[in-house]
Write a protein that holds these residues in place. Structure first.
Motif, PDB file in Angstrom:
ATOM      1  N   ASP A 263       0.828  -1.207   0.000  1.00 31.13           N
ATOM      2  CA  ASP A 263       0.000   0.000   0.000  1.00 31.13           C
ATOM      3  C   ASP A 263       0.865   1.260   0.000  1.00 31.13           C
ATOM      4  OD1 ASP A 263      -2.337   1.542   0.152  1.00 31.13           O
ATOM      5  OD2 ASP A 263      -2.271   1.591   2.338  1.00 31.13           O
ATOM      6  N   MET A 264       1.873   1.277   0.862  1.00 35.27           N
ATOM      7  CA  MET A 264       2.718   2.469   0.960  1.00 35.27           C
ATOM      8  C   MET A 264       3.497   2.723  -0.322  1.00 35.27           C
ATOM      9  SD  MET A 264       6.068   3.420   3.108  1.00 35.27           S
ATOM     10  CE  MET A 264       6.976   3.023   1.601  1.00 35.27           C
ATOM     11  N   HIS A 265       4.126   1.683  -0.855  1.00 32.38           N
ATOM     12  CA  HIS A 265       4.939   1.876  -2.057  1.00 32.38           C
ATOM     13  C   HIS A 265       4.072   2.257  -3.268  1.00 32.38           C
ATOM     14  CE1 HIS A 265       8.053  -0.328   0.312  1.00 32.38           C
ATOM     15  NE2 HIS A 265       8.844   0.514  -0.314  1.00 32.38           N
ATOM     16  N   ASN A 266       2.896   1.657  -3.357  1.00 30.68           N
ATOM     17  CA  ASN A 266       2.003   2.004  -4.470  1.00 30.68           C
ATOM     18  C   ASN A 266       1.520   3.445  -4.363  1.00 30.68           C
ATOM     19  OD1 ASN A 266       2.192  -0.552  -5.623  1.00 30.68           O
ATOM     20  ND2 ASN A 266       0.414  -1.340  -4.522  1.00 30.68           N
ATOM     21  N   LYS A 267       1.141   3.858  -3.160  1.00 29.97           N
ATOM     22  CA  LYS A 267       0.693   5.234  -2.951  1.00 29.97           C
ATOM     23  C   LYS A 267       1.820   6.226  -3.254  1.00 29.97           C
ATOM     24  CE  LYS A 267      -3.041   4.660   0.419  1.00 29.97           C
ATOM     25  NZ  LYS A 267      -3.501   4.946   1.800  1.00 29.97           N
ATOM     26  N   LEU A 268       3.030   5.871  -2.843  1.00 31.31           N
ATOM     27  CA  LEU A 268       4.161   6.764  -3.077  1.00 31.31           C
ATOM     28  C   LEU A 268       4.416   6.934  -4.564  1.00 31.31           C
ATOM     29  CD1 LEU A 268       6.537   8.447  -1.983  1.00 31.31           C
ATOM     30  CD2 LEU A 268       7.918   6.348  -2.063  1.00 31.31           C
ATOM     31  N   LYS A 269       4.390   5.825  -5.315  1.00 34.64           N
ATOM     32  CA  LYS A 269       4.644   5.912  -6.757  1.00 34.64           C
ATOM     33  C   LYS A 269       3.597   6.783  -7.452  1.00 34.64           C
ATOM     34  CE  LYS A 269       5.248   1.367  -6.882  1.00 34.64           C
ATOM     35  NZ  LYS A 269       5.406  -0.024  -7.364  1.00 34.64           N
ATOM     36  N   VAL A 270       2.329   6.619  -7.070  1.00 34.01           N
ATOM     37  CA  VAL A 270       1.263   7.433  -7.663  1.00 34.01           C
ATOM     38  C   VAL A 270       1.460   8.902  -7.304  1.00 34.01           C
ATOM     39  CG1 VAL A 270      -1.207   7.920  -7.606  1.00 34.01           C
ATOM     40  CG2 VAL A 270      -0.404   5.548  -7.731  1.00 34.01           C
ATOM     41  N   ALA A 271       1.811   9.161  -6.048  1.00 25.83           N
ATOM     42  CA  ALA A 271       1.994  10.545  -5.597  1.00 25.83           C
ATOM     43  C   ALA A 271       3.178  11.210  -6.290  1.00 25.83           C
ATOM     44  CB  ALA A 271       2.196  10.564  -4.079  1.00 25.83           C
ATOM     45  N   LEU A 272       4.256  10.459  -6.490  1.00 21.36           N
ATOM     46  CA  LEU A 272       5.428  11.027  -7.168  1.00 21.36           C
ATOM     47  C   LEU A 272       5.119  11.312  -8.634  1.00 21.36           C
ATOM     48  CD1 LEU A 272       8.361   8.892  -5.669  1.00 21.36           C
ATOM     49  CD2 LEU A 272       7.691  11.219  -5.050  1.00 21.36           C
ATOM     50  N   GLN A 273       4.378  10.417  -9.258  1.00 17.28           N
ATOM     51  CA  GLN A 273       4.030  10.601 -10.676  1.00 17.28           C
ATOM     52  C   GLN A 273       3.068  11.766 -10.890  1.00 17.28           C
ATOM     53  OE1 GLN A 273       2.540   6.730 -11.732  1.00 17.28           O
ATOM     54  NE2 GLN A 273       4.550   5.755 -11.667  1.00 17.28           N
ATOM     55  N   SER A 274       2.136  11.937  -9.948  1.00 16.02           N
ATOM     56  CA  SER A 274       1.131  12.988 -10.098  1.00 16.02           C
ATOM     57  C   SER A 274       1.572  14.317  -9.512  1.00 16.02           C
ATOM     58  CB  SER A 274      -0.179  12.558  -9.426  1.00 16.02           C
ATOM     59  OG  SER A 274      -0.003  12.451  -8.020  1.00 16.02           O
TER      60      SER A 274
ATOM     61  N   GLU B 149      11.821   0.652   0.386  1.00 16.27           N
ATOM     62  CA  GLU B 149      12.547  -0.616   0.520  1.00 16.27           C
ATOM     63  C   GLU B 149      13.471  -0.823  -0.678  1.00 16.27           C
ATOM     64  OE1 GLU B 149      13.465  -4.750   0.092  1.00 16.27           O
ATOM     65  OE2 GLU B 149      11.922  -3.828  -1.141  1.00 16.27           O
ATOM     66  N   LEU B 150      14.615  -1.447  -0.418  1.00 12.78           N
ATOM     67  CA  LEU B 150      15.658  -1.621  -1.435  1.00 12.78           C
ATOM     68  C   LEU B 150      15.106  -2.161  -2.751  1.00 12.78           C
ATOM     69  CD1 LEU B 150      19.133  -3.207  -0.775  1.00 12.78           C
ATOM     70  CD2 LEU B 150      17.762  -3.973  -2.688  1.00 12.78           C
ATOM     71  N   GLY B 151      14.284  -3.210  -2.689  1.00 18.53           N
ATOM     72  CA  GLY B 151      13.767  -3.818  -3.911  1.00 18.53           C
ATOM     73  C   GLY B 151      12.833  -2.909  -4.690  1.00 18.53           C
ATOM     74  N   GLN B 152      12.252  -1.922  -4.005  1.00 19.17           N
ATOM     75  CA  GLN B 152      11.336  -0.985  -4.652  1.00 19.17           C
ATOM     76  C   GLN B 152      12.052   0.278  -5.137  1.00 19.17           C
ATOM     77  OE1 GLN B 152       8.041  -1.202  -5.292  1.00 19.17           O
ATOM     78  NE2 GLN B 152       7.728  -3.212  -4.386  1.00 19.17           N
ATOM     79  N   PHE B 153      13.286   0.456  -4.707  1.00 22.33           N
ATOM     80  CA  PHE B 153      13.964   1.723  -4.999  1.00 22.33           C
ATOM     81  C   PHE B 153      14.136   2.000  -6.495  1.00 22.33           C
ATOM     82  CE2 PHE B 153      16.596   5.356  -4.118  1.00 22.33           C
ATOM     83  CZ  PHE B 153      16.166   5.753  -2.855  1.00 22.33           C
ATOM     84  N   PRO B 154      14.451   0.994  -7.307  1.00 26.67           N
ATOM     85  CA  PRO B 154      14.567   1.286  -8.739  1.00 26.67           C
ATOM     86  C   PRO B 154      13.301   1.900  -9.330  1.00 26.67           C
ATOM     87  CG  PRO B 154      15.512  -0.859  -8.254  1.00 26.67           C
ATOM     88  CD  PRO B 154      14.813  -0.404  -7.005  1.00 26.67           C
ATOM     89  N   ASN B 155      12.135   1.559  -8.756  1.00 27.84           N
ATOM     90  CA  ASN B 155      10.873   2.097  -9.272  1.00 27.84           C
ATOM     91  C   ASN B 155      10.749   3.603  -9.071  1.00 27.84           C
ATOM     92  OD1 ASN B 155       9.917  -0.431 -10.122  1.00 27.84           O
ATOM     93  ND2 ASN B 155       9.068  -0.885  -8.113  1.00 27.84           N
ATOM     94  N   VAL B 156      11.314   4.113  -7.980  1.00 26.94           N
ATOM     95  CA  VAL B 156      11.195   5.548  -7.713  1.00 26.94           C
ATOM     96  C   VAL B 156      12.320   6.343  -8.373  1.00 26.94           C
ATOM     97  CG1 VAL B 156       9.965   5.180  -5.554  1.00 26.94           C
ATOM     98  CG2 VAL B 156      12.445   5.442  -5.512  1.00 26.94           C
ATOM     99  N   LEU B 157      13.257   5.636  -9.010  1.00 24.53           N
ATOM    100  CA  LEU B 157      14.346   6.310  -9.712  1.00 24.53           C
ATOM    101  C   LEU B 157      14.132   6.340 -11.224  1.00 24.53           C
ATOM    102  CD1 LEU B 157      17.547   5.036  -7.839  1.00 24.53           C
ATOM    103  CD2 LEU B 157      16.327   7.200  -7.539  1.00 24.53           C
ATOM    104  N   LEU B 158      13.032   5.744 -11.687  1.00 25.51           N
ATOM    105  CA  LEU B 158      12.763   5.719 -13.125  1.00 25.51           C
ATOM    106  C   LEU B 158      12.582   7.140 -13.669  1.00 25.51           C
ATOM    107  CD1 LEU B 158      10.251   2.730 -13.342  1.00 25.51           C
ATOM    108  CD2 LEU B 158      12.631   2.748 -14.117  1.00 25.51           C
ATOM    109  N   GLY B 159      13.102   7.363 -14.875  1.00 22.21           N
ATOM    110  CA  GLY B 159      12.969   8.683 -15.480  1.00 22.21           C
ATOM    111  C   GLY B 159      13.704   9.734 -14.681  1.00 22.21           C
TER     112      GLY B 159
END
Length: 432
Positions: A70-81, A92-102
């Motif tokens: 829930d937290m990681h999904n909400k964060l990704k949506v919030a960063l994109q919007s 979390e380490l495994g999720q970090f590449p997702n927040v560094l995209l683009g």
């Protein structure tokens, strides 16, 4: 005179209330998301310490604990919007590449890390970076160790100190099973790969080829992974291990199972100490800590696993305060001491590991729980702790492993070679 005195007291009380209100209103509110209860406790403690040391830079920390997905999904949506992100967030380490995209919607922390960077384990910064830019503040090294249930092993005539290789571990498991049919030497994981990652590193292998950081490639179909899987399948076939309830030890089911006192060894990163102390209190005084087994003596006995990079989002209205607070909270001597004392984590500043006033404090709750001191093991393996890169393809690999591969080989007991070949093809298809 009495009326005058009463009026004076009333005025003083009113002024005092105004002063308190002013001090409170002067505090800058910072919102923080995390997915781990212990982290929220730590940050709140450090916020109190920050306020004591910085009367002119008071903060009011609003820490919220959310579920991992829930937290990681909400964060990704919030960063994109660009709307709804917290000021500070654990990723979390495994999720970090997702927040560094683009173009990362995160604050570059290079300048804020300067006071501490010379004493930090470099690879712990690298996993939260993009090129030369650092976006996450590390929490710990996450050195993998073995936690041995000495009560179970001693009753079966097994001395955990004699376990050096996986062959030794397997022999100890068979001896334990013969003496106690209800006990297990360990487990296989189906929702993550703590043990398998360790086994890969011991053989000098990885799940991907990162020689070109801009174009990592999956290398799942390789002899090292085959050996790791077949070794664990052997444990299951021999009955000395079972599939871990919940898929791995760091789940509610996994921790509950360990609390039933039938598991003789838990192979996990050092930070799992906090799970033992805070969530499995019944096992206090039973577990000793030692280096993890290897396939062959002389191989590296540890790998840094797990981890959380704490970020500051670009939408934070008080970037300078948030970045200074979080780097101080996690990397300063005060923060490093608190990371050990409150969380039980191995600090990223290895100089702390030899401060015996800190590490061997008899009143420390982690020292009280375990039969041995974890820093004795950490200092023994300090030069053997390897690391794996987390890249843009890591989430794809991890998702396939946890959704398909591990269940196929450990639950359904399918042929390991067939399954890793299929995994390689599926992951390549998804990525390319």
């Amino acid at each position: 005179m009495k009326k005058l005195l009463s009026l004076t007291l009333v005025l003083l009380m009113a002024l005092s209330l105004v002063s308190v209100a002013s001090a409170s209103s002067a505090a800058t509110k910072l919102t923080l998301w995390t997915f781990i209860d212990q982290h929220a406790t730590f940050y709140k403690t450090m916020a109190d310490e920050w306020n004591k040391a910085n009367p002119d830079k008071q903060i009011e920390l609003d820490a919220t604990v959310l579920g991992y997905d829930d937290m990681h999904n909400k964060l990704k949506v919030a960063l994109q919007s660009g709307v709804g992100a917290p000021d500070i967030c654990d990723v979390e380490l495994g999720q970090f590449p997702n927040v560094l995209l683009g173009q990362p919607q995160l604050v570059k922390l290079n300048d804020y890390l300067k006071p501490y960077i010379d004493t930090i384990v470099p690879s712990r910064l690298a996993i939260y970076s993009k090129g030369e830019d650092h976006y996450g503040v590390p929490t710990h090294v996450g050195a993998t160790v073995a936690f041995y249930n000495t009560e179970l092993l001693n009753a079966a005539g097994v001395d955990y100190k004699t376990i050096v290789t996986w062959d030794d571990w397997t022999a100890a498991g068979k001896k334990l099973k013969a003496a106690n049919p209800n006990a297990f030497m360990g487990y296989a994981e189906t929702t993550t790969q703590w043990i398998t990652s360790l086994m890969m590193t011991e053989q000098g292998a990885d799940f991907q080829d990162n020689s070109d950081p801009n174009a990592p490639k999956p290398t799942v179909d390789n002899p090292a992974l085959l050996k790791a899987i077949q070794t664990q399948q052997g444990w299951l076939n021999d009955g000395i291990a079972m599939v871990c309830p919940g898929g791995q030890p760091d789940t509610e089911e996994g921790k509950a199972w360990i609390g039933t006192d039938v598991c003789a060894s838990v192979i996990m990163p050092e930070w799992y100490m906090s799970r033992f102390v805070d969530e499995i209190p019944t096992m206090s005084g039973k577990y000793a800590i030692a280096p993890a087994p290897v396939f062959e003596k002389g191989q590296p006995r540890s790998i840094g696993l797990g981890g959380t990079g704490t970020v500051v989002t670009l939408t934070c209205p008080n970037v300078d305060l948030a970045a200074n607070f979080i780097t101080w909270a996690k990397l300063s001597p005060e923060g490093e001491s608190m990371i050990w004392n409150v969380l039980g984590f191995d600090p990223v500043n290895t100089a702390v590991w030899t401060d015996e006033k800190l590490t061997k404090n008899p009143d420390n709750k982690f020292n009280k729980y375990f039969l041995t001191n974890v820093f004795d093991t950490l200092n023994e393996i300090k030069d053997e702790i390897k690391f794996v890169a987390s890249t843009s393809i890591s989430p794809t690999i991890n998702t396939y492993f946890s959704s398909t591969l591990w269940n196929n080989v450990y639950v359904d007991k399918k042929d390991a070679q067939t399954e890793i070949t299929a995994a390689q093809e599926a992951i390549e298809s998804d990525i390319f």
